[in-house]
Write a protein that holds these residues in place. Sequence first.
Motif, short mmCIF file in Angstrom:
data_model
loop_
_atom_site.label_atom_id
_atom_site.label_comp_id
_atom_site.label_asym_id
_atom_site.label_seq_id
_atom_site.Cartn_x
_atom_site.Cartn_y
_atom_site.Cartn_z
N LEU A 46 -115.44 -23.79 -14.90
CA LEU A 46 -116.84 -23.44 -14.69
C LEU A 46 -117.78 -24.27 -15.57
O LEU A 46 -118.86 -24.68 -15.14
N TRP A 47 -117.35 -24.57 -16.80
CA TRP A 47 -118.18 -25.31 -17.74
C TRP A 47 -117.73 -26.77 -17.88
O TRP A 47 -117.92 -27.38 -18.93
N GLN A 48 -117.14 -27.35 -16.85
CA GLN A 48 -116.61 -28.72 -16.94
C GLN A 48 -117.65 -29.71 -17.45
O GLN A 48 -117.37 -30.54 -18.31
N GLU A 49 -118.87 -29.59 -16.99
CA GLU A 49 -119.90 -30.54 -17.38
C GLU A 49 -120.33 -30.38 -18.83
O GLU A 49 -120.94 -31.28 -19.41
N ASP A 50 -120.03 -29.24 -19.44
CA ASP A 50 -120.46 -28.97 -20.81
C ASP A 50 -119.40 -29.31 -21.85
O ASP A 50 -119.66 -29.20 -23.05
N VAL A 51 -118.20 -29.68 -21.40
CA VAL A 51 -117.11 -29.98 -22.32
C VAL A 51 -116.86 -31.48 -22.33
O VAL A 51 -116.37 -32.03 -21.33
N PRO A 52 -117.19 -32.19 -23.41
CA PRO A 52 -117.01 -33.65 -23.45
C PRO A 52 -115.59 -34.09 -23.11
O PRO A 52 -115.40 -35.13 -22.46
N GLY A 53 -114.59 -33.33 -23.54
CA GLY A 53 -113.21 -33.70 -23.29
C GLY A 53 -112.81 -33.64 -21.83
O GLY A 53 -111.75 -34.14 -21.45
N LEU A 54 -113.67 -33.04 -20.99
CA LEU A 54 -113.37 -32.93 -19.56
C LEU A 54 -114.22 -33.89 -18.72
O LEU A 54 -114.23 -33.79 -17.49
N ALA A 55 -114.92 -34.78 -19.37
CA ALA A 55 -115.74 -35.76 -18.64
C ALA A 55 -114.86 -36.64 -17.76
O ALA A 55 -113.72 -36.95 -18.11
N ASP A 56 -115.38 -37.04 -16.62
CA ASP A 56 -114.61 -37.84 -15.67
C ASP A 56 -114.14 -39.15 -16.28
O ASP A 56 -113.08 -39.67 -15.92
N ASN A 57 -114.92 -39.68 -17.19
CA ASN A 57 -114.58 -40.98 -17.79
C ASN A 57 -113.96 -40.83 -19.18
O ASN A 57 -113.95 -41.79 -19.96
N ARG A 58 -113.42 -39.65 -19.48
CA ARG A 58 -112.88 -39.40 -20.82
C ARG A 58 -111.69 -40.32 -21.13
O ARG A 58 -111.53 -40.79 -22.25
N PHE A 59 -110.84 -40.57 -20.15
CA PHE A 59 -109.65 -41.41 -20.36
C PHE A 59 -109.64 -42.56 -19.36
O PHE A 59 -109.92 -42.36 -18.18
N ALA A 60 -109.30 -43.74 -19.85
CA ALA A 60 -109.30 -44.93 -18.99
C ALA A 60 -108.04 -45.01 -18.15
O ALA A 60 -108.03 -45.61 -17.08
N ASN A 61 -106.94 -44.41 -18.64
CA ASN A 61 -105.68 -44.50 -17.92
C ASN A 61 -104.74 -43.40 -18.40
O ASN A 61 -105.06 -42.63 -19.32
#
Length: 487
Positions: A46-61
Motif C-alpha cells: 500500500l505504501w510502495q511509493e513512500d518506501v525508498p527501498g521499494l522504488a522501481d529503480n532501487r536495484f540495477a540488476n
Amino acid sequence: MKKITLLFIAILFIYSCERKESSLIDPTTDDDINYFIWHGLNLYYLWQEDVPGLADNRFANFDELYTYFRIYRSPENVFESLLNRPEDRFSVIVDDYIALENSFQGINLSNGMEFGLVQYKNGSTNVYGYVRYVVPNSDAVAKDVKRGMLFNQIDGNQLTTTNYGNLLFGNSTNYTIGLADFNDGNPITNGTSISLTKSEIQENPIAISKVIADGDQKIGYLMYNQFARNYDSQLNAAFAYFKAENIDNLIVDLRYNPGGSVSSATYLGSMITGQFNGLLYSQEVWNDKVRRSNPADRFINNFTNQIRNTDANGNVVLQESINSLGLNKVYFIVTNGSASASELVINSLSSHIDVALIGKTTRGKQVGSITLYDSENFQRTGANLNTAHRYAMQPLVLEISNKDNKNYPQGLIPASTDFPGVELGENYGDLGVLGERSDPLLDRTLIYISTGAKSFSSKSSFYNFDEIYDSKLATPASDYMFVDVKK
C-alpha cells in the motif's frame, strides 16, 4: 464478489529461470526469498511509493539486489526493513503458508482455551489470563476448562508482561496453568492446576445462534468469532433460522472476532439487511500500480443476494441465495478484540442503517491484505512455485472505507456521536455465560434494546482494564482482513 486480479508486471526483473542467466551470482534459497519479498512489496504494498527501498529503480540488476539483502540475518529482517513503520502495524511474513491457510479456515494448533491477558490492577508487571471460551472437541473441554476461569501461572511461573509470550506461545505443545481467584483485579493463586496439550483443531466461528425472548420481543443473538469463508453457508443457515423465527431485533457479538475475509463481511452485511442489493457496501484504495492495472469496479464491494465462493482455480465451491432480514437497525457487541472485517461490517452498515455498539473501542484496523506466494503470479497455484521454502507474505495492500469514504483508524467507539450505545468492558471477575443474561455485556445490550438506558446496574460496576494480548492474536491468521484474488 469483485476480486482483484494479481498483476503480471515485469519491473526491472523477469521471474523465471532466466534470472540465473542474467546474474553472476548463483542465487541461494535465501536469495530467492529476498527477491520474492522485494518484488511482491514493490508491486502490491500500500505504501510502495513512500518506501525508498521499494522504488522501481532501487536495484540495477539481480546481483545488486542479492548482495544488498545478504546483509540481513533472515527473511523476516528483510521484510521488516521494507515496511512503512509505525504507520503499518499489521503487515507480516510467515515461514509456513500451510499453517496460515489452515488458520484462515479456523484450523490452528491449540489446546482449545481461548483467553485474554490483563495486567494486574496494582500496576505491577504481573499478568493474568481469563478464559473467554473453550473450543468444542478440544483438550480444554476434556480437562473441564470453563469460561471465566482465571490463571496467573504457567508451569509454576508467574505470568508477567515480559514472559507471557514464551510461556504461552512458545514452541512447546504442553503447559500447565495455575488457576487464581480474582482478588479485586490482583489475582492470587488458589492451588488448582490444569495441564493442557495443543493439537490441530478446527473451530466453527458460528459459536452461538439463538433467539432470546425479552418481553414481547424476539431478539436474535449471533456470536461470530471469525470471518472464515468455509463457514459462509453455516452463517447463512443461522440467518435462515432468524428469518423463520421472525425476530424483531438482532445482536451480533463480535467481541472476540479479529476479522478475516472481506467477502464474508459483505455477506454478513447483506444478511442483516437485504434492501440494498447491488448498492455500494465498501470501497478499497490500493497503490497506484494496482489501480492502473485494474478496472474501477474491482475496488468496490456491493451488497449482494448471492453467496458465490470459488477456489484458487476459479471453480465455484459454494453458490446459494442469501437469507436476508431486512433490518433497519442492528446491535453489535464489541471490544478491542474486534478488528478488521468486524469493523468493516459495522462501518459499512452505518452508512445505510442505524448501528449501536455495546462494549469497548475496537482495535482500529481499516486496512487489508492479500496472501503472496513465491511464484510467477504470487499465487499458490502459480507457475514455478518455489518448493524450497514455505514463506508467504501478508502485506497490507489496501485501505477500506464505507460508501461515505469514512473509516476509523483509531477504532469504533461505543456511545459516541457516530455510534450510539453503551461503553462497558468485560467483567473479568464475573464473566457469566455466553448467550445468557448472566453475561454482563449481553445483559446490558438487552436492557439497551428494551429501554434505551445507558446506566449500569450494580452487577455491571467493576474495575475495567485494557487487555495486553489474547490467544487469537497468536494464531497465523491473527487479525488480518484479506480480499480474494483470482488468476
